[in-house]
Design a protein around this motif. Sequence first.
Motif, PDB file in Angstrom:
ATOM      1  N   LYS A  25       0.804  -1.223   0.000  1.00  0.00           N
ATOM      2  CA  LYS A  25       0.000   0.000   0.000  1.00  0.00           C
ATOM      3  C   LYS A  25       0.839   1.276   0.000  1.00  0.00           C
ATOM      4  N   HIS A  26       2.094   1.199   0.420  1.00  0.00           N
ATOM      5  CA  HIS A  26       3.000   2.366   0.398  1.00  0.00           C
ATOM      6  C   HIS A  26       2.448   3.551   1.190  1.00  0.00           C
ATOM      7  N   GLN A  27       1.867   3.268   2.344  1.00  0.00           N
ATOM      8  CA  GLN A  27       1.404   4.342   3.216  1.00  0.00           C
ATOM      9  C   GLN A  27       2.589   4.883   4.026  1.00  0.00           C
ATOM     10  N   ALA A  31       0.846   7.153   9.026  1.00  0.00           N
ATOM     11  CA  ALA A  31      -0.506   6.611   8.879  1.00  0.00           C
ATOM     12  C   ALA A  31      -0.855   5.631   9.987  1.00  0.00           C
TER      13      ALA A  31
END
Length: 314
Positions: A25-27, A31
Amino acid sequence: MLDVFNLVLPFFGLIFLGFFVAKVKHQPLEALGWMNTFIVYVALPALFFQILSKTPVAELTQWGFIIGCTASTLLIFMAMFVVAFVRTRRIDESTIQGLAAAYGNIGYMGPALAILAFGAPAAVPVALIFCFDNTLHFVMAPLMMALSGNDKRSPRDLAAGVLKKIFGHPFIIATIFGVGAAITGLEPPVAVDRMIDFLARAAAPCALFAMGATLALRPLRRVPKELYLIVPLKLVVQPVLIYCVLRLAGDFPPVWVYTAMLMAALPTATNVFVIAQQYGVWVERASSSVLATTLFSIVTLTLWLYAMTHGLVR
């Protein structure tokens, strides 16, 4: 052996799931903020309150056990600190290295894994170890940083900060309320009790998932040479030491000894990275210590649990 794998793999599976989702997801790391807030301020305190409020008071005063476990943790910290200080001559770096070798993931992984492995009787030793080991670390980190000159606060402000960390920590507050409920026999209303139970059940899955995501977002860029000592100290030497100390300290039930060994064998806590970041010392290598000990603990925890549940440790 299959029963041990069935016990351990769901825990590391949740860590891997968090790791995998974070990679996909590359958050940003930020986050995770609200999830960590939920875990630290709501779910895990609910778990500790639930455990302690239903514990016989006599079991909460096992001072031989408390002193033996805390002394073992302190010995590991001091051993790594001395080795690091001889090499670097820096108190601040040596302190973080000592914490990396001694401060296990007793909040996120400890309670649920111990209770699943050894049943409800493991709850009390888990709570005692958590409370007193955390108190030790909350005192040692700012004290040693003050001695190094990295913490510029006055002695009065330093002492106030330590007391605030100890008595303001959500886990410690939950422990105090849990012990109070155990002493008075106070039981929360049915609706509140059910809500506490919901929160307690959410603690371990959320904590392990968040831990995996955190590891993914702090990748291991290089292997510091200190890890060749930190990893065996944390995952092998500390549980052996705590076993020897408790055998000398008194005649404790096997479940208490096994629980103490399991808590000692847990990988380095993510709080070590947080402390390193707070003081701007050994930050990247602290993150590497958390990741490396977590990966190696997949093997060592499995072996320790096999040894303890199959009569190889007496």
